[in-house]
Design a protein around this motif. Structure first.
Motif, PDB file in Angstrom:
ATOM      1  N   ASN A  90       0.819  -1.213   0.000  1.00 20.51           N
ATOM      2  CA  ASN A  90       0.000   0.000   0.000  1.00 20.51           C
ATOM      3  C   ASN A  90       0.851   1.261   0.000  1.00 20.51           C
ATOM      4  O   ASN A  90       2.077   1.222   0.131  1.00 20.51           O
ATOM      5  N   ASP A  91       0.176   2.402  -0.157  1.00 25.87           N
ATOM      6  CA  ASP A  91       0.852   3.715  -0.077  1.00 25.87           C
ATOM      7  C   ASP A  91       0.070   4.625   0.864  1.00 25.87           C
ATOM      8  O   ASP A  91      -0.306   5.729   0.527  1.00 25.87           O
TER       9      ASP A  91
ATOM     10  N   ASP B  86      -6.161   3.678   1.902  1.00 23.36           N
ATOM     11  CA  ASP B  86      -5.302   2.522   2.189  1.00 23.36           C
ATOM     12  C   ASP B  86      -5.413   2.137   3.660  1.00 23.36           C
ATOM     13  O   ASP B  86      -5.456   0.951   3.997  1.00 23.36           O
TER      14      ASP B  86
ATOM     15  N   GLY C 280       3.947   6.682  -3.054  1.00 24.82           N
ATOM     16  CA  GLY C 280       2.785   7.012  -3.875  1.00 24.82           C
ATOM     17  C   GLY C 280       2.071   8.226  -3.338  1.00 24.82           C
ATOM     18  O   GLY C 280       2.439   9.358  -3.635  1.00 24.82           O
TER      19      GLY C 280
ATOM     20  N   THR D  53      -2.681  -1.790  -3.323  1.00 23.54           N
ATOM     21  CA  THR D  53      -3.553  -0.617  -3.319  1.00 23.54           C
ATOM     22  C   THR D  53      -2.784   0.665  -3.601  1.00 23.54           C
ATOM     23  O   THR D  53      -3.316   1.762  -3.411  1.00 23.54           O
ATOM     24  N   GLY D  54      -1.544   0.536  -4.051  1.00 13.10           N
ATOM     25  CA  GLY D  54      -0.726   1.687  -4.431  1.00 13.10           C
ATOM     26  C   GLY D  54      -0.059   1.418  -5.763  1.00 13.10           C
ATOM     27  O   GLY D  54      -0.400   0.455  -6.460  1.00 13.10           O
ATOM     28  N   PRO D  55       0.904   2.229  -6.150  1.00 12.58           N
ATOM     29  CA  PRO D  55       1.683   1.946  -7.361  1.00 12.58           C
ATOM     30  C   PRO D  55       2.336   0.567  -7.267  1.00 12.58           C
ATOM     31  O   PRO D  55       2.580   0.044  -6.176  1.00 12.58           O
TER      32      PRO D  55
ATOM     33  N   GLY E 105      -6.356  -0.249  -9.338  1.00 13.06           N
ATOM     34  CA  GLY E 105      -5.650   0.603 -10.283  1.00 13.06           C
ATOM     35  C   GLY E 105      -6.284   0.561 -11.653  1.00 13.06           C
ATOM     36  O   GLY E 105      -7.017  -0.363 -11.994  1.00 13.06           O
TER      37      GLY E 105
ATOM     38  N   ASN F 169      -2.655   5.393  -9.276  1.00 15.41           N
ATOM     39  CA  ASN F 169      -1.638   4.387  -8.973  1.00 15.41           C
ATOM     40  C   ASN F 169      -0.810   4.030 -10.202  1.00 15.41           C
ATOM     41  O   ASN F 169       0.409   3.861 -10.114  1.00 15.41           O
TER      42      ASN F 169
ATOM     43  N   ASP G 267      -9.617   1.556  -1.974  1.00 14.64           N
ATOM     44  CA  ASP G 267      -8.755   0.518  -1.406  1.00 14.64           C
ATOM     45  C   ASP G 267      -9.472  -0.438  -0.454  1.00 14.64           C
ATOM     46  O   ASP G 267      -9.210  -1.648  -0.486  1.00 14.64           O
TER      47      ASP G 267
END
Length: 368
Positions: free
Chosen positions: A28-29, A34, A57, A143-145, A170, A186, A287
């Protein structure tokens, strides 16, 4: 949420079975939504979090890792491994979004300082080691890049076969982007990583294709002030506050339950952001929805497609493109979520996170 076993009527006390626990590696970021995704997992008896990978992110990777550790501390979670990822995307400078998530990534909330240690291994190494240790058992939740996962794939190309499943928040397909007209945040942060991941999963068996929760669906998951009220009520927190778009930015929650207090201050920032951009006084829960799908794929109606990421377009760089009809002559490498029941999702969110807040903090215990 204990599941009664079916047993003959012998006069004995019925046995109860614990739900089968699913090993989850969350990348996650953190990030307001998140953090709620992580809380959803912590509150779900069928989830066994085996590690948390922190990716740059919404805020830089060190802040993401600090947020993850502090959130675990806030809710008195058991010791969980939190690893820090790469400081920058694969090929471009890092872009963060404090305007969306606040200067520290958690809106108006303030997380307590923590002494929990950061893992000695990198986020990419965490992916590789856990997948090798538990082949066919781990659900990866991104849930992030996708920077950490892309780096992990370079280290271990067999990850698509080693993971049980992968769930990605994403992309945008038949839907406008939320960062440029054509792309989602993302993927926008690290499009090279996203392309490497989708390319790698072209070798995955059909039952292990990534499940992609894109903006097409996640922007229908609209959290509103009433949901915060329901969470507070379920948690037994007092006073039950009613967040309003007329609240001044300096307003802070006085909820007796520390987790409800955190959620109120974090999510109110998210409400304010969405209202600023004419989306209404609400917040898209991208997320937490992906977390719910990771635990229960039946929440999502999916359609297979071949997904690629545009890297060269002047106006469309970082756009996710889906070939639904097989025009490219390539096998599908993703199952894209095309339908869900937002009301059912929010019922689960309120029930799980609200009850978790009640359980973690006994009535009157606001010591943290």
């Amino acid at each position: 949420m204990r599941i009664p076993a079916t047993v003959p009527d012998t006069g004995t006390v019925p046995v109860t079975l614990e739900p089968v626990r699913q090993k989850i590696l969350m990348d996650n970021d953190t990030g307001i939504d998140d953090s709620l995704g992580l809380l959803y997992l912590l509150a779900s008896p069928e989830a066994e979090i085996v590690g948390i990978a922190s990716t740059a992110g919404n805020v830089p990777a060190p802040q993401v890792a600090a947020n993850n550790l502090a959130l675990l501390d806030l809710v008195r979670a058991p010791e969980l491994e939190v690893a820090q990822g790469a400081l920058t995307p694969l090929a471009i400078p890092l872009r963060t979004t404090e305007d969306t998530h606040g200067p520290r990534g958690v809106g108006y909330a303030e997380l307590p300082p923590t002494t929990r240690p950061l893992s000695d291994r990198s986020a990419a190494q965490l992916w590789v080691d856990l997948a090798r240790e538990h082949p066919g058992e781990i659900v990866g939740l991104c849930t992030g890049p996708l920077t950490n996962l892309a780096l992990a794939l370079r280290m271990e190309p067999r990850l698509p076969q080693l993971l049980r499943r992968l769930v990605i928040m994403g992309g945008a397909f038949n839907h406008p982007g939320n960062t440029t007209p054509t792309n989602e945040w993302n993927v926008h942060v690290d499009p090279e990583a996203a392309k490497e991941v989708f390319d790698a999963f072209s070798t995955a068996p059909a039952d292990r294709r990534p499940v992609v929760c894109a903006l097409d669906i996640t922007e229908t998951i609209e959290m509103k002030p009433k949901h915060l009220t329901l969470l507070a009520e379920r948690a037994g927190s007092t006073p039950v506050e009613h967040v309003s778009e007329n609240d001044p930015p300096q307003a802070r929650s006085a909820a007796s339950n520390p987790l409800v207090r955190y959620l109120t201050d974090a999510i109110r920032f998210y409400f304010d952001f969405h209202k600023l951009y004419d989306q209404g006084y609400l917040a898209h829960m991208h997320d937490p929805f992906a977390a719910a799908v990771a635990l229960d794929p039946s929440l999502a109606v999916t359609k297979p497609a071949t997904v690629d990421v545009e890297l060269a377009g002047t106006l469309t760089r970082a756009a996710t493109v889906a070939d639904w009809a097989g025009m490219w002559g390539r096998e599908p490498n993703a199952d894209i979520v095309i339908g869900t029941d937002p009301e059912l999702f929010f019922e689960r969110l309120v029930e799980r996170v609200g009850e978790y807040a009640r359980t973690v903090f006994a009535e009157g215990d606001s010591s943290r």
